[in-house]
Scaffold this motif. Structure first.
Motif, mmCIF file in Angstrom:
data_model
loop_
_atom_site.group_PDB
_atom_site.id
_atom_site.type_symbol
_atom_site.label_atom_id
_atom_site.label_comp_id
_atom_site.label_asym_id
_atom_site.label_seq_id
_atom_site.Cartn_x
_atom_site.Cartn_y
_atom_site.Cartn_z
ATOM 1 N N ARG A 208 4.603 -7.674 -6.848
ATOM 2 C CA ARG A 208 4.508 -6.388 -6.144
ATOM 3 C C ARG A 208 3.792 -5.348 -7.023
ATOM 4 O O ARG A 208 2.925 -4.605 -6.566
ATOM 5 C CB ARG A 208 5.912 -5.915 -5.742
ATOM 6 N N LEU B 20 3.909 13.625 6.175
ATOM 7 C CA LEU B 20 2.961 13.311 5.095
ATOM 8 C C LEU B 20 1.582 13.885 5.404
ATOM 9 O O LEU B 20 0.946 14.495 4.543
ATOM 10 C CB LEU B 20 2.877 11.795 4.884
ATOM 11 N N GLU C 38 0.304 -3.465 -6.073
ATOM 12 C CA GLU C 38 0.190 -1.998 -6.031
ATOM 13 C C GLU C 38 -0.941 -1.517 -6.935
ATOM 14 O O GLU C 38 -1.722 -0.638 -6.563
ATOM 15 C CB GLU C 38 1.514 -1.362 -6.480
ATOM 16 N N GLN D 292 7.644 13.540 -0.415
ATOM 17 C CA GLN D 292 6.591 12.638 0.057
ATOM 18 C C GLN D 292 6.823 11.231 -0.464
ATOM 19 O O GLN D 292 6.553 10.247 0.239
ATOM 20 C CB GLN D 292 5.217 13.151 -0.386
ATOM 21 N N ALA E 221 8.021 10.689 9.514
ATOM 22 C CA ALA E 221 7.643 10.552 8.101
ATOM 23 C C ALA E 221 6.131 10.664 7.963
ATOM 24 O O ALA E 221 5.617 11.362 7.087
ATOM 25 C CB ALA E 221 8.129 9.205 7.555
ATOM 26 N N MET F 9 1.049 20.276 -13.837
ATOM 27 C CA MET F 9 0.913 19.566 -12.575
ATOM 28 C C MET F 9 -0.144 20.303 -11.756
ATOM 29 O O MET F 9 -0.358 21.501 -11.955
ATOM 30 C CB MET F 9 2.234 19.555 -11.811
ATOM 31 N N TYR G 41 -4.308 -2.150 -5.410
ATOM 32 C CA TYR G 41 -4.583 -1.176 -4.342
ATOM 33 C C TYR G 41 -5.004 0.173 -4.917
ATOM 34 O O TYR G 41 -5.823 0.877 -4.345
ATOM 35 C CB TYR G 41 -3.362 -0.987 -3.434
ATOM 36 N N ARG H 136 9.191 9.537 1.828
ATOM 37 C CA ARG H 136 8.549 9.176 3.102
ATOM 38 C C ARG H 136 7.748 7.880 2.949
ATOM 39 O O ARG H 136 7.796 7.007 3.819
ATOM 40 C CB ARG H 136 7.618 10.308 3.572
ATOM 41 N N PHE H 137 7.017 7.755 1.866
ATOM 42 C CA PHE H 137 6.238 6.524 1.656
ATOM 43 C C PHE H 137 7.162 5.330 1.403
ATOM 44 O O PHE H 137 6.854 4.210 1.843
ATOM 45 C CB PHE H 137 5.229 6.693 0.505
ATOM 46 N N TYR I 32 -6.025 17.749 -5.816
ATOM 47 C CA TYR I 32 -6.657 16.681 -6.608
ATOM 48 C C TYR I 32 -8.051 16.380 -6.049
ATOM 49 O O TYR I 32 -8.263 16.475 -4.838
ATOM 50 C CB TYR I 32 -5.796 15.407 -6.552
ATOM 51 N N PRO J 26 -2.245 9.791 -2.748
ATOM 52 C CA PRO J 26 -1.933 9.939 -1.319
ATOM 53 C C PRO J 26 -2.817 10.966 -0.620
ATOM 54 O O PRO J 26 -2.891 10.971 0.608
ATOM 55 C CB PRO J 26 -0.463 10.385 -1.324
ATOM 56 N N LEU K 182 0.842 -1.201 0.000
ATOM 57 C CA LEU K 182 0.000 0.000 0.000
ATOM 58 C C LEU K 182 0.876 1.250 0.000
ATOM 59 O O LEU K 182 0.641 2.199 -0.756
ATOM 60 C CB LEU K 182 -0.910 0.009 1.238
ATOM 61 N N CYS K 183 1.913 1.227 0.832
ATOM 62 C CA CYS K 183 2.796 2.402 0.930
ATOM 63 C C CYS K 183 3.645 2.571 -0.327
ATOM 64 O O CYS K 183 3.856 3.692 -0.786
ATOM 65 C CB CYS K 183 3.693 2.303 2.168
ATOM 66 N N SER K 184 4.121 1.460 -0.919
ATOM 67 C CA SER K 184 4.942 1.627 -2.128
ATOM 68 C C SER K 184 4.080 2.107 -3.295
ATOM 69 O O SER K 184 4.548 2.844 -4.160
ATOM 70 C CB SER K 184 5.728 0.359 -2.466
ATOM 71 N N ASN K 185 2.805 1.706 -3.314
ATOM 72 C CA ASN K 185 1.907 2.259 -4.343
ATOM 73 C C ASN K 185 1.736 3.761 -4.163
ATOM 74 O O ASN K 185 1.791 4.524 -5.127
ATOM 75 C CB ASN K 185 0.538 1.571 -4.298
ATOM 76 N N LEU K 186 1.536 4.197 -2.913
ATOM 77 C CA LEU K 186 1.351 5.641 -2.677
ATOM 78 C C LEU K 186 2.646 6.407 -2.981
ATOM 79 O O LEU K 186 2.597 7.557 -3.441
ATOM 80 C CB LEU K 186 0.858 5.883 -1.249
ATOM 81 N N LYS L 13 4.645 10.421 -9.400
ATOM 82 C CA LYS L 13 3.959 10.909 -10.603
ATOM 83 C C LYS L 13 3.474 12.343 -10.447
ATOM 84 O O LYS L 13 3.366 13.075 -11.423
ATOM 85 C CB LYS L 13 2.802 9.975 -10.964
ATOM 86 N N GLN L 14 3.174 12.724 -9.200
ATOM 87 C CA GLN L 14 2.776 14.112 -8.937
ATOM 88 C C GLN L 14 3.998 15.001 -8.684
ATOM 89 O O GLN L 14 3.850 16.166 -8.307
ATOM 90 C CB GLN L 14 1.857 14.162 -7.713
ATOM 91 N N GLN L 15 5.183 14.427 -8.856
ATOM 92 C CA GLN L 15 6.448 15.118 -8.588
ATOM 93 C C GLN L 15 6.563 15.618 -7.156
ATOM 94 O O GLN L 15 7.174 16.644 -6.889
ATOM 95 C CB GLN L 15 6.667 16.248 -9.606
ATOM 96 N N LEU L 16 5.957 14.859 -6.228
ATOM 97 C CA LEU L 16 6.106 15.167 -4.799
ATOM 98 C C LEU L 16 7.224 14.257 -4.274
ATOM 99 O O LEU L 16 6.968 13.226 -3.665
ATOM 100 C CB LEU L 16 4.784 14.903 -4.053
ATOM 101 N N LYS M 205 4.637 5.685 -5.421
ATOM 102 C CA LYS M 205 4.624 5.863 -6.880
ATOM 103 C C LYS M 205 3.684 6.996 -7.284
ATOM 104 O O LYS M 205 3.977 7.764 -8.204
ATOM 105 C CB LYS M 205 4.195 4.568 -7.575
ATOM 106 N N ALA M 206 2.539 7.092 -6.616
ATOM 107 C CA ALA M 206 1.595 8.174 -6.924
ATOM 108 C C ALA M 206 2.238 9.529 -6.623
ATOM 109 O O ALA M 206 2.055 10.488 -7.373
ATOM 110 C CB ALA M 206 0.306 7.997 -6.132
ATOM 111 N N CYS M 207 3.009 9.601 -5.536
ATOM 112 C CA CYS M 207 3.715 10.856 -5.206
ATOM 113 C C CYS M 207 4.729 11.186 -6.281
ATOM 114 O O CYS M 207 4.849 12.341 -6.702
ATOM 115 C CB CYS M 207 4.440 10.728 -3.859
#
Lengths: 152, 166
Positions: free
Chosen positions: B117, B162, B121, A31, B158, B61, B124, A34-35, B65, B132, A15-19, A25-28, A21-23
């Motif tokens: 993996r 966040l 992902e 963050q 962390a 960007m 999910y 941290r995930f 969202y 996020p 769950l965290c590694s997916n989030l 893609k948003q160039q965060l 990746k989303a960060c």
């Protein structure tokens, strides 16, 4: 929150590694780090699957194909949830491919991979054995640059 | 009309240095020494550089969202059950990378672990964890903070960062 208590360390990690990746893609990027930190923390706390062999792997793959995808597709169709259908389509194809790869390995053994390479699509999990991965992923249609070589 | 704040961003791998973005930008935000657009100078909603760029290297960007599309509990339950199975596949394959007797089997096991993996992902993503900023992702962060409060190794900072920044 109660359902979250049921999540295993491995689930929390994914769950965290997916989030993360989303960060990305948003160039965060802060963050994202941290995930990744959280994903690594949970992965480090997970119990190892000691003694797992090819049979264990084949059983999980077969279980998903025989009884996991069917009910999930039924529900996604009933909900007209095209996002869920998209993820299920990719995952089912990638899983069916793993199944056939495992069967080929059973027949040919190491010769299947000897002297060649293995690639994985970073977007959908498509696995390719050979020297030249396709220009476009046959499952999710991303360009070749997203299909990465597995380092042994 | 739904109109979130935006800023332009350059994908340097696509940029062919045609410089149209430098010509059209009214604030100089696109002309920087590090190749990125200066988001502090970029005008929200302007998009002149995005439309002018012949190589498609510039895109918008968003600073905020919308909540992801609603999902039924029933579909989330089934997607998450599959994702859980994928995490178990990853664990089994990772274990095999350590016990495999040949380099070939090790490589195959590693590929299976990576594939599993990625599938987990992605499942999910469609189970209310698309972004996020979603309320479920925030709830997950608060849950972890609460659950792990007595573990000194847990990266509490962390999670707080966040929750503050997303």
């Amino acid at each position: 929150m109660d359902a979250m208590k049921e999540l295993s360390r491995r689930e929390l990690s994914a769950l965290c590694s997916n989030l993360a990746k989303a960060c990305e893609k948003q160039q965060l990027f802060e963050q994202q780090k941290r995930f990744v930190e959280l994903a690594d923390y949970h992965a480090g706390k997970a119990d190892g699957a000691d003694g797992a062999d090819l049979k264990t792997i084949e059983a999980v793959v077969k279980g998903d194909l025989d009884s996991g995808f069917g009910p999930a597709f039924d529900q996604a169709h009933a909900d007209h949830d095209r996002g869920a259908l998209r993820a299920l389509t990719w995952s089912q194809k990638a899983t069916a491919l793993l199944d056939s790869l495992l069967k080929r390995y059973e027949r040919q053994g190491d010769a299947l991979i000897e002297g060649t390479n293995v690639y994985v699509c970073e977007i959908c999990g498509f696995v390719f054995v050979g020297d030249n991965p396709p220009d476009v992923c046959p499952i999710c249609k991303v360009p070749k640059s997203k299909i990465v070589k597995v380092r042994g | 009309m739904y109109a979130p704040e935006t800023y332009a961003s350059r994908n340097i791998a696509l940029c062919t240095k045609d410089c149209l973005c430098l010509f059209v930008c009214p604030t100089g935000a696109t002309d920087t020494e590090n190749g990125q657009v200066d988001a502090t100078k970029c005008i929200s909603g302007c998009r002149l550089c995005v439309d002018a760029c012949p190589s498609g290297a510039l895109s918008l960007m968003y600073r905020s969202y919308p909540e992801p599309q609603p999902k039924t509990d029933a579909v989330v339950e089934k997607l998450m059950a599959l994702a859980k199975s994928k995490t178990e596949l990853e664990a089994a394959a990772t274990s095999l990378t350590e016990s495999a007797e040949s380099a070939e089997l090790r490589t195959l096991a590693k590929a299976i672990a990576m594939s599993a993996r990625i599938s987990a992902e992605d499942l999910y993503r469609e189970s209310r964890y698309m972004i996020p900023q979603s309320s479920e992702a925030r709830e997950l962060l608060r849950f972890m903070l609460d659950e792990e409060r007595s573990d000194g190794e847990f990266p509490q900072e962390a999670v707080r960062e966040l929750l503050d920044s997303l």
